[in-house]
Design an enzyme around this catalytic site. Structure first.
Site, PDB file in Angstrom:
ATOM      1  N   HIS A   2     -19.477  -1.130  -5.525  1.00 58.73           N
ATOM      2  CA  HIS A   2     -20.017  -2.208  -4.703  1.00 58.73           C
ATOM      3  C   HIS A   2     -21.473  -1.980  -4.312  1.00 58.73           C
ATOM      4  O   HIS A   2     -22.141  -2.898  -3.844  1.00 58.73           O
ATOM      5  CB  HIS A   2     -19.144  -2.426  -3.445  1.00 58.73           C
ATOM      6  CG  HIS A   2     -19.300  -1.389  -2.380  1.00 58.73           C
ATOM      7  ND1 HIS A   2     -18.420  -0.340  -2.226  1.00 58.73           N
ATOM      8  CD2 HIS A   2     -20.201  -1.252  -1.395  1.00 58.73           C
ATOM      9  CE1 HIS A   2     -18.778   0.402  -1.194  1.00 58.73           C
ATOM     10  NE2 HIS A   2     -19.863  -0.133  -0.669  1.00 58.73           N
ATOM     11  N   ASP A  54     -13.691   1.391  -7.261  1.00 58.59           N
ATOM     12  CA  ASP A  54     -14.979   1.340  -6.573  1.00 58.59           C
ATOM     13  C   ASP A  54     -15.861   2.527  -6.950  1.00 58.59           C
ATOM     14  O   ASP A  54     -16.589   3.068  -6.120  1.00 58.59           O
ATOM     15  CB  ASP A  54     -14.794   1.282  -5.047  1.00 58.59           C
ATOM     16  CG  ASP A  54     -16.054   0.797  -4.333  1.00 58.59           C
ATOM     17  OD1 ASP A  54     -16.883   0.129  -4.974  1.00 58.59           O
ATOM     18  OD2 ASP A  54     -16.217   1.102  -3.130  1.00 58.59           O
ATOM     19  N   GLY A  81     -24.514   1.991   4.126  1.00 58.41           N
ATOM     20  CA  GLY A  81     -25.537   2.814   3.485  1.00 58.41           C
ATOM     21  C   GLY A  81     -25.020   4.173   3.097  1.00 58.41           C
ATOM     22  O   GLY A  81     -25.588   4.850   2.236  1.00 58.41           O
ATOM     23  N   SER A 109     -22.162   4.484   1.702  1.00 55.17           N
ATOM     24  CA  SER A 109     -21.304   4.229   0.549  1.00 55.17           C
ATOM     25  C   SER A 109     -21.864   4.891  -0.703  1.00 55.17           C
ATOM     26  O   SER A 109     -23.042   4.751  -1.025  1.00 55.17           O
ATOM     27  CB  SER A 109     -21.179   2.726   0.304  1.00 55.17           C
ATOM     28  OG  SER A 109     -20.491   2.099   1.351  1.00 55.17           O
ATOM     29  N   LEU A 149       3.529   1.072 -15.299  1.00 53.96           N
ATOM     30  CA  LEU A 149       4.980   1.221 -15.439  1.00 53.96           C
ATOM     31  C   LEU A 149       5.672  -0.126 -15.572  1.00 53.96           C
ATOM     32  O   LEU A 149       6.596  -0.284 -16.356  1.00 53.96           O
ATOM     33  CB  LEU A 149       5.555   1.964 -14.221  1.00 53.96           C
ATOM     34  CG  LEU A 149       5.502   3.485 -14.216  1.00 53.96           C
ATOM     35  CD1 LEU A 149       6.194   4.012 -12.963  1.00 53.96           C
ATOM     36  CD2 LEU A 149       6.143   4.059 -15.460  1.00 53.96           C
ATOM     37  N   VAL A 186       6.844  -2.077 -12.602  1.00 55.37           N
ATOM     38  CA  VAL A 186       7.883  -2.200 -11.578  1.00 55.37           C
ATOM     39  C   VAL A 186       7.265  -2.749 -10.295  1.00 55.37           C
ATOM     40  O   VAL A 186       6.094  -2.487  -9.996  1.00 55.37           O
ATOM     41  CB  VAL A 186       8.551  -0.838 -11.264  1.00 55.37           C
ATOM     42  CG1 VAL A 186       9.410  -0.372 -12.416  1.00 55.37           C
ATOM     43  CG2 VAL A 186       7.505   0.230 -10.916  1.00 55.37           C
ATOM     44  N   ILE A 199       7.544  -2.408  -6.376  1.00 58.16           N
ATOM     45  CA  ILE A 199       8.063  -1.345  -5.521  1.00 58.16           C
ATOM     46  C   ILE A 199       7.741  -1.595  -4.057  1.00 58.16           C
ATOM     47  O   ILE A 199       6.892  -2.425  -3.715  1.00 58.16           O
ATOM     48  CB  ILE A 199       7.485   0.033  -5.939  1.00 58.16           C
ATOM     49  CG1 ILE A 199       5.938  -0.015  -5.891  1.00 58.16           C
ATOM     50  CG2 ILE A 199       7.982   0.428  -7.319  1.00 58.16           C
ATOM     51  CD1 ILE A 199       5.271   1.304  -6.197  1.00 58.16           C
TER      52      ILE A 199
END
Length: 465
Positions: free
Chosen positions: A103, A133, A207, A209, A264, A266, A268
């Site tokens: 991002h 990300d 900032g 990040s 997989l 599924v 869950i």
């Protein structure tokens, strides 16, 4: 006697203080040794131009807000005004590969990386992955100091950690705290949560990040990614992407510019107290299988509704959110082992992991910083391999439009999700073909684009100005 007693108390207090100081982490040395590997990232993005009607409406509204009714500013200065952003990153290898968040650099038209010695470089995107990300960018530099990575599985709740980054654009700031929790599930961007976050109380702000999270050995055990806040500032709840998962993604981005994830098949949910009692479990843990998807790898392996997945490849599943995280790190086509509980019995089931649809469509390849390289105002990713077998028009390959900004492509009628199979009369089978043809496009004129939409092919013409 009283003076002697007071002196003894003072000496005891001083001794305790010295012992306490000796036990505190040496954050100063940790910062000194690792700060040279941290970078500041500045991005620029050209804002989309408004239509004439939109522009006039905004001008009229602003004029009404002015007491004298005068125009608020030069109308020609408003549309297309550049937008800026800041973030953090760190050096992965000495030859200029740098890690940050998706991002931070997504949709950027230019990326500037600043080192601690104030040298500035223009960066190119090697690949980004929105689900995790994580992004990998590169600058033209050699001899950089890279970080060392630690094992995020070994991180313990309560241990000290240190973050270095650029909160609010304040470059190379350090903040310390502890690990508050592991395996945190926060709202995901995709069909499932493929990140099991490390939660800390380090003061992470906008900032930060993309910056590293260090343990006391100076090893990166996470990438700072998100905060939980009602104000946009730090509330002492921040989340980091575990280093083990990030390295898996980065390896794929460096190899191919895209990411493939295991599946997989599924549906869950968590095993709560009631479920554990109903299935005679000693305690609540695992992932309860609500539904097995028809034709999925799980169905082929023999997984059934109401099974409880207790472990994946020998790793205990405490919460259901951990299962997609571990499965997502397995390359499609690889074998894995499931430990499940069924009717009170524990079973071992081998499974061949499938591919998450669309998970390999992360942006790959070079994105030039100059506007010339972005003449179509779009970015593409590789096709889902399943589409090539299902859609005859895509049998020879193509690329899929992932992001589309205002520009020639959108004006010509291109749309997000379209598959481009030819550009300017040249076949496009993959991202490498697309980038090669893009480099040879004329500066202006009309360019035909052959696209496949909803299984049917059509040709649109883009006008380059």
């Amino acid at each position: 006697m009283r003076k002697l007693l007071m002196l003894s108390v003072l000496l005891l207090t001083a001794t305790v203080s010295l012992q306490a100081s000796a036990n505190l982490p040496d954050f100063a040395s940790l910062v000194a040794e690792n700060s040279v590997s941290i970078v500041n990232i500045t991005t620029r993005q050209q804002a989309p131009q408004r239509s004439g009607a939109e522009q006039r409406d905004i001008e009229e509204l602003l004029r009404q807000l002015r007491p004298d009714g005068a125009p608020p500013m030069d109308p020609e200065a408003m549309p297309g005004r550049p937008r800026g952003g800041v973030g953090s990153g760190f050096v992965m290898s000495s030859d200029g590969y740098i890690i940050t968040n998706h991002h931070v650099v997504a949709n950027a038209d230019s990326i500037t990386v600043t080192l601690t010695d104030r040298r500035e470089y223009t960066a190119e995107i090697i690949g980004t992955d929105e689900l995790s990300d994580v992004a990998l960018i590169k600058i033209d530099a050699e001899g950089l100091r890279s970080v060392s990575f630690g094992d995020s599985e070994e991180v313990r709740v309560g241990e000290w950690v240190l973050a270095i980054g650029s909160p609010f654009g304040l470059e190379f700031s350090a903040a310390a705290g502890i690990v508050s929790a592991k395996s945190r599930n926060v709202p995901s961007r995709g069909p499932a949560n493929y990140v099991s976050f490390i939660q800390t109380d380090v003061a992470i702000n906008q900032g930060n990040s993309g910056g590293p999270l260090f343990n006391l050995e100076g090893e990166v055990i996470g990438i700072n990614s998100q905060i939980l806040s009602s104000t946009g500032g730090s509330n002492g709840i921040s989340f980091a992407i575990p280093s083990n998962m990030a390295l898996n993604v980065l390896e794929q981005l460096r190899e191919s510019g895209s990411v493939s994830r295991g599946l997989l098949g599924v549906l869950i949910k968590d095993v709560d107290h009631a479920l554990s009692m109903a299935f005679n479990m000693p305690r609540p843990y695992g992932a309860f299988v609500d539904e097995v998807q028809p034709g999925s790898p799980a169905e082929e392996a023999g997984v059934q509704n109401n099974d409880i997945i207790l472990a994946f490849n020998g790793i205990t599943i405490e919460q259901s959110s951990q299962l997609p995280f571990y499965v997502g790190q397995i390359r499609p086509g690889s074998s894995a082992d499931l430990t499940i509980m069924r009717d009170g019995d524990t079973l071992e089931l081998p499974v061949v992991v499938g591919a998450l649809p669309g998970s390999d469509q992360a942006f790959g390849g070079e994105r030039p910083a100059a506007p010339r390289g972005n003449s179509l105002a779009l970015s593409v990713g590789e096709l889902d391999p399943g589409l090539q077998g299902e859609v005859p028009a895509l049998a020879q390959g193509g690329v899929q439009i992932e992001q589309l900004r205002d520009g020639p492509g959108r004006r010509a009628g291109l749309a997000t999700g379209d598959a481009i199979v030819a550009l300017n009369h040249q076949p496009v089978r993959n991202v490498a073909d697309f980038n090669r043809v893009m480099e040879s496009l004329p500066e202006n004129g009309f360019v035909p684009v052959r696209v496949v939409r909803d299984g049917r092919g059509t040709t649109l013409v883009v006008e380059l100005l």
